[in-house]
Design a protein around this motif. Structure first.
Motif, PDB file in Angstrom:
ATOM      1  N   ASP A 134       0.727  -1.307  -0.211  1.00  0.00           N
ATOM      2  CA  ASP A 134       0.524   0.290   0.218  1.00  0.00           C
ATOM      3  C   ASP A 134       0.731   1.064  -0.074  1.00  0.00           C
ATOM      4  O   ASP A 134       1.602   1.239   0.613  1.00  0.00           O
TER       5      ASP A 134
ATOM      6  N   LYS B  38      -4.510   2.063   6.378  1.00  0.00           N
ATOM      7  CA  LYS B  38      -4.444   1.335   5.673  1.00  0.00           C
ATOM      8  C   LYS B  38      -4.446   0.117   6.125  1.00  0.00           C
ATOM      9  O   LYS B  38      -4.275  -0.936   5.575  1.00  0.00           O
TER      10      LYS B  38
ATOM     11  N   ASP C 212      -7.446  -1.916   6.947  1.00  0.00           N
ATOM     12  CA  ASP C 212      -8.454  -2.513   5.744  1.00  0.00           C
ATOM     13  C   ASP C 212      -7.628  -3.999   5.411  1.00  0.00           C
ATOM     14  O   ASP C 212      -8.467  -4.975   4.585  1.00  0.00           O
ATOM     15  N   TYR C 213      -6.430  -4.095   5.924  1.00  0.00           N
ATOM     16  CA  TYR C 213      -6.195  -5.256   5.322  1.00  0.00           C
ATOM     17  C   TYR C 213      -6.270  -6.381   6.443  1.00  0.00           C
ATOM     18  O   TYR C 213      -6.311  -7.027   6.136  1.00  0.00           O
TER      19      TYR C 213
ATOM     20  N   GLN D   7      -9.440  -7.049   4.981  1.00  0.00           N
ATOM     21  CA  GLN D   7      -9.335  -8.075   4.260  1.00  0.00           C
ATOM     22  C   GLN D   7      -8.648  -9.223   4.335  1.00  0.00           C
ATOM     23  O   GLN D   7      -9.345 -10.074   3.165  1.00  0.00           O
TER      24      GLN D   7
END
Length: 231
Positions: free
Chosen positions: A68, A79, A82-83, A86
């Motif tokens: 990212d 971020k 988000d990881y 995911q």
């Protein structure tokens, strides 16, 4: 009667035509440490820094590393969140007690549970800095210290690395030059310097690739834009 160790070293000295307690040897070693002559540096990495950054990203992504890229360190917690989402991971992070990471606005993501310290077997996700990224091979240079415990590099299944674009160098020799500049005397050097090229993998058993055999099965880099390269 000499021990096996003594016999082995005696054989090595005989092959090298060296003698025990040779007075010239300490000076030779000291000169080599202080002089650290550079090896041949491949030309492909001697390019402008923005091209080194692009090469590094291309190399790590070819190694199944995810990346990212963010404009500011303030974007890092989002971020990382988000990881985790995911990959359906819990929101608990074991983080290096490093000034760069401690200064991140973790409170912007209140669901993240941040704990600082060494890695343990029960830790699933670690977040660490890196000392350098080597564009030539897509390799991370990591070293041990009180604020960068090595266990966080190898114990958790998911290793998340936060680093600045300015930490990317062209070649291995450039990264070592930066480390010498930072640490000075060899007496200040860390116990370990590790080089990580992609997530842990092996094909030792029947040639079948296995991820995570000797370290993290996933490696993710959050690369922060910060302008020009370091001197």
């Amino acid at each position: 009667m000499s021990s096996s160790r003594d016999r082995i070293f005696a054989t090595l000295r005989a092959g090298l035509k060296e003698t025990v307690n040779d007075p010239a040897r300490p000076k030779t070693v000291a000169d080599r440490i202080s002089g650290h002559p550079r090896n041949l540096v491949p030309q492909r990495a001697q390019i402008p820094h923005d091209e080194q950054v692009a090469l590094f990203v291309a190399k790590v992504e070819a190694l199944t590393v995810t990346v990212d890229r963010v404009d500011s360190a303030a974007d890092v917690p989002a971020k990382i969140a988000d990881y985790l989402a995911q990959h359906n991971l819990p929101t608990t992070l074991k983080v290096s007690p490093d000034p760069l990471l401690e200064a991140l606005p973790w409170s912007d993501r209140p669901l993240l549970q941040v704990e600082y310290g060494r890695g343990r077997s029960e830790d699933l996700v670690s977040v660490t800095p890196a000392f350098a990224g080597i564009a030539e091979t897509g390799t991370l240079m990591l070293h041990s210290s009180a604020t960068t415990p090595t266990t966080l590099h190898f114990v958790p299944d998911h290793h998340l690395v936060v680093m600045r674009e300015s930490q990317i160098t062209g070649a291995l020799e450039d990264a070592f030059a930066r480390l010498r500049e930072k640490l000075g005397s060899v007496d200040n050097w860390p116990r370990t310097v590790n080089f990580v090229t992609g997530p842990s993998r092996t094909a030792d058993i029947e040639g079948v690739p296995v991820l995570g055999a000797h370290g993290p099965r996933r490696l993710h880099i959050v690369l922060v834009k910060d302008g020009a390269a370091q001197s």
